[in-house]
Write an enzyme that holds these catalytic residues in place. Structure first.
Site, PDB file in Angstrom:
ATOM      1  N   ASP A  30     -92.915  -0.687  29.574  1.00  0.00           N
ATOM      2  CA  ASP A  30     -92.500   0.267  30.604  1.00  0.00           C
ATOM      3  C   ASP A  30     -93.755   0.998  31.120  1.00  0.00           C
ATOM      4  OD1 ASP A  30     -91.600   2.416  32.055  1.00  0.00           O
ATOM      5  OD2 ASP A  30     -90.183   3.137  30.532  1.00  0.00           O
ATOM      6  N   GLU A  82    -122.183   3.227  21.665  1.00  0.00           N
ATOM      7  CA  GLU A  82    -121.690   2.449  20.528  1.00  0.00           C
ATOM      8  C   GLU A  82    -121.513   0.994  20.953  1.00  0.00           C
ATOM      9  OE1 GLU A  82    -117.725   4.811  20.683  1.00  0.00           O
ATOM     10  OE2 GLU A  82    -117.298   2.967  19.633  1.00  0.00           O
ATOM     11  N   CYS A 114    -118.111   7.630  19.485  1.00  0.00           N
ATOM     12  CA  CYS A 114    -118.130   8.365  20.761  1.00  0.00           C
ATOM     13  C   CYS A 114    -118.957   9.648  20.704  1.00  0.00           C
ATOM     14  CB  CYS A 114    -116.706   8.708  21.191  1.00  0.00           C
ATOM     15  SG  CYS A 114    -115.662   7.268  21.267  1.00  0.00           S
ATOM     16  N   THR A 157    -106.278   1.600  26.490  1.00  0.00           N
ATOM     17  CA  THR A 157    -107.241   2.718  26.371  1.00  0.00           C
ATOM     18  C   THR A 157    -108.677   2.211  26.509  1.00  0.00           C
ATOM     19  OG1 THR A 157    -107.275   2.636  23.928  1.00  0.00           O
ATOM     20  CG2 THR A 157    -105.654   4.074  24.937  1.00  0.00           C
ATOM     21  N   SER A 207    -106.327   7.462  13.744  1.00  0.00           N
ATOM     22  CA  SER A 207    -107.507   7.975  14.463  1.00  0.00           C
ATOM     23  C   SER A 207    -107.170   9.283  15.191  1.00  0.00           C
ATOM     24  CB  SER A 207    -108.064   6.931  15.436  1.00  0.00           C
ATOM     25  OG  SER A 207    -107.214   6.751  16.550  1.00  0.00           O
ATOM     26  N   HIS A 239    -113.124  15.422  24.067  1.00  0.00           N
ATOM     27  CA  HIS A 239    -113.323  13.967  24.125  1.00  0.00           C
ATOM     28  C   HIS A 239    -111.977  13.368  24.552  1.00  0.00           C
ATOM     29  CE1 HIS A 239    -114.076   9.861  23.268  1.00  0.00           C
ATOM     30  NE2 HIS A 239    -113.255   9.830  22.230  1.00  0.00           N
ATOM     31  N   LYS A 248    -102.845  16.769  23.106  1.00  0.00           N
ATOM     32  CA  LYS A 248    -102.641  16.932  21.657  1.00  0.00           C
ATOM     33  C   LYS A 248    -103.706  17.874  21.081  1.00  0.00           C
ATOM     34  CE  LYS A 248    -100.965  12.147  21.083  1.00  0.00           C
ATOM     35  NZ  LYS A 248     -99.564  12.287  20.724  1.00  0.00           N
ATOM     36  N   ASN A 293    -111.316   5.255  29.005  1.00  0.00           N
ATOM     37  CA  ASN A 293    -112.181   5.732  27.932  1.00  0.00           C
ATOM     38  C   ASN A 293    -113.595   5.215  28.159  1.00  0.00           C
ATOM     39  OD1 ASN A 293    -113.203   6.835  25.611  1.00  0.00           O
ATOM     40  ND2 ASN A 293    -111.956   5.635  24.189  1.00  0.00           N
ATOM     41  N   SER A 326    -115.451   8.601  16.129  1.00  0.00           N
ATOM     42  CA  SER A 326    -114.745   8.050  14.972  1.00  0.00           C
ATOM     43  C   SER A 326    -115.717   7.755  13.852  1.00  0.00           C
ATOM     44  CB  SER A 326    -114.018   6.771  15.374  1.00  0.00           C
ATOM     45  OG  SER A 326    -112.922   7.087  16.178  1.00  0.00           O
TER      46      SER A 326
END
Ligand code: CAA
Length: 407
Positions: A30, A82, A114, A157, A207, A239, A248, A293, A326
């Site tokens: 969706d 990275e 990152c 992402t 993560s 970030h 979040k 990203n 990470s």
């Protein structure tokens, strides 16, 4: 201690992009999951001729040209990435030559997922504060191609791009307070890319937890148990692996100030959270939503978005910045928007580039992924066959040496 911070900023990225709705349809998902659930509209897709070096050089030269900085003024060059092009040779040394920087320049690459560019930014500030810079500036460039592989949870992402920033003791854009920089480190396996793989592996939901724990830890180190910071800020930048992650993160900062964590259902009904997010974070996420990203550069892309909208009332206002890599490492800091920063809005706005990007269909995107897999060993690559015209491009590898050419 001299006032140090960001003196110039510029973005450069690939000439092509994919609409998230096209990806969703191709994956029988969706489209609202990508558009609303992740908050992404488009993602930049690099062709085989656009790599970490070419994007870093394009961003670096825009930062120097648009902000009238002579290459001879740069005494440190750091490329945070990275997704380098060699296990040994740093991207930074290619960039040093292609930008025509002075040989009396300290040049290196930083890798910490990152987090590499934030590491470069704070190291440059320390270099200036120590007196070693002797009036020179540093150039810190974040450059990455986010690749998770076809049909993986991470696929929506992805993204690609570079952000270059000059760092000086007379920052025209943002001064960073050395007394309010906090750090956090913890060994976790949330996202990684073994030497044998071009594609990242991620324990996606874990993560997100690691990112939020790092935010709590780095913020505590930066400002202690302050419970009234957000009210005094003009923007909270994070970030941004995908736009929803910034929501979040903002929720977690609100929870810290409230002194308790709240449930998903409570968050949905928490008007103060929505108001705060709409005031401090949402207005500066449009570039992230259009580009995807870009790993090391994604926090600084949000900063570009903020500064391209700044008017003179923004001068002197405070902004928080949170960088997460990470693995994991993080920094939280507070910056102050410089007097006159609004004069540079046009210089750092990448709208023109974004409006000329070419939209890929899903077949073209999937074909590019396969071609990029083999690009490192190709002897001759023709940029025009990927619709590329003007710019610096990777044109193949001869005798194991990568070749770059400007068209
Ligand atoms: N309409 C609206 N929303 C929908 C929906 C629909 N039809 N279907 C699902 N959603 C929502 C979900 O509810 C969810 O929202 P919440 O998180 O608010 O609950 C969101 O869309 C995503 O859905 P899922 O969690 O089910 O998605 P997923 O399991 O397929 O994977 C992901 C999401 C974990 C982010 C995955 O894309 C991934 O692994 N990405 C790579 C890792 C990553 O980006 N991690 C971020 C932290 S680490 C970091 O920041 C470093 C870095 O750059 C990598």
């Amino acid at each position: 201690m001299p006032l140090t911070g960001i003196d110039a900023l510029a973005f450069a990225g690939p000439a092509s992009y994919l609409e998230m709705t096209d990806l969703a349809r191709a994956r029988n998902v969706d489209p609202s999951k990508y558009l609303v659930g992740l908050g992404q509209r488009r993602m930049a897709i690099a062709t085989p001729c656009e790599d970490t070096v070419t994007m870093a050089v394009e961003a670096g030269s825009k930062a120097l040209d648009n902000f009238d900085i002579d290459p001879g003024e740069i005494g440190t060059l750091i490329v945070g990435t990275e997704t380098g092009v060699d296990h040994s040779k740093p991207v930074a040394v290619y960039v040093h030559e292609l930008l025509g920087l002075d040989q009396r320049c300290r040049t290196f690459e930083t890798k910490h997922a990152c987090y590499g560019a934030m590491a470069g930014l704070t190291a440059s500030m320390d270099w200036i504060a120590s007196g070693r810079a002797r009036g020179r500036k540093a150039l810190v460039i974040a450059s990455d191609i986010a690749r998770y592989g076809l049909n993986t949870a991470g696929e929506p992402t992805q993204g690609a791009g570079a952000v270059a920033m000059a760092v000086s003791d007379t920052p025209r854009l943002l001064a960073i307070d050395p007394a309010r920089i906090g750090d956090y480190t913890r060994q976790v396996m949330d996202f990684w890319r073994p030497l044998y793989s071009k594609y990242a592996f991620a324990d996606g939901h874990y993560s997100i937890e690691c990112y939020l724990d790092a935010l709590v830890g780095a913020r505590l180190d930066a400002i202690g148990e302050c419970s009234e910071l957000l009210e005094s800020l003009t923007a909270c930048l994070y970030h941004v692996p995908f736009v929803k992650m910034a929501f979040k993160a903002h929720q977690r900062q609100m929870e810290i100030e409230l002194g308790t964590q709240i449930t998903r259902e409570q968050a949905a009904r928490w008007q103060a959270l929505d108001d705060s997010y709409q005031r401090l974070t949402a207005p500066w996420l449009s570039l992230n939503a259009d580009i995807g990203n870009i790993y090391t550069g994604s926090l600084f892309l949000a900063l570009i978005d903020l500064l391209r909208q700044a008017d003179n009332a923004f001068a002197g206002r405070e902004v928080s910045l949170f960088s997460y890599g990470s693995g994991c490492g993080a920094t939280y800091c507070i910056g102050t928007i410089s007097e006159g920063a609004d004069q540079w809005r046009d210089a750092l706005d990448p709208s023109e580039h974004l409006s000329t990007r070419r939209q890929l269909n899903i077949d073209e995107y999937e074909a590019l992924v396969l071609e990029t897999d083999n690009a490192d060993r190709q002897e001759k690559l023709e940029p025009s066959s990927f619709g590329l015209k003007d710019g610096l491009f990777y044109v193949g590898t001869r005798d194991h040496c990568r070749q770059y050419q400007r068209f």
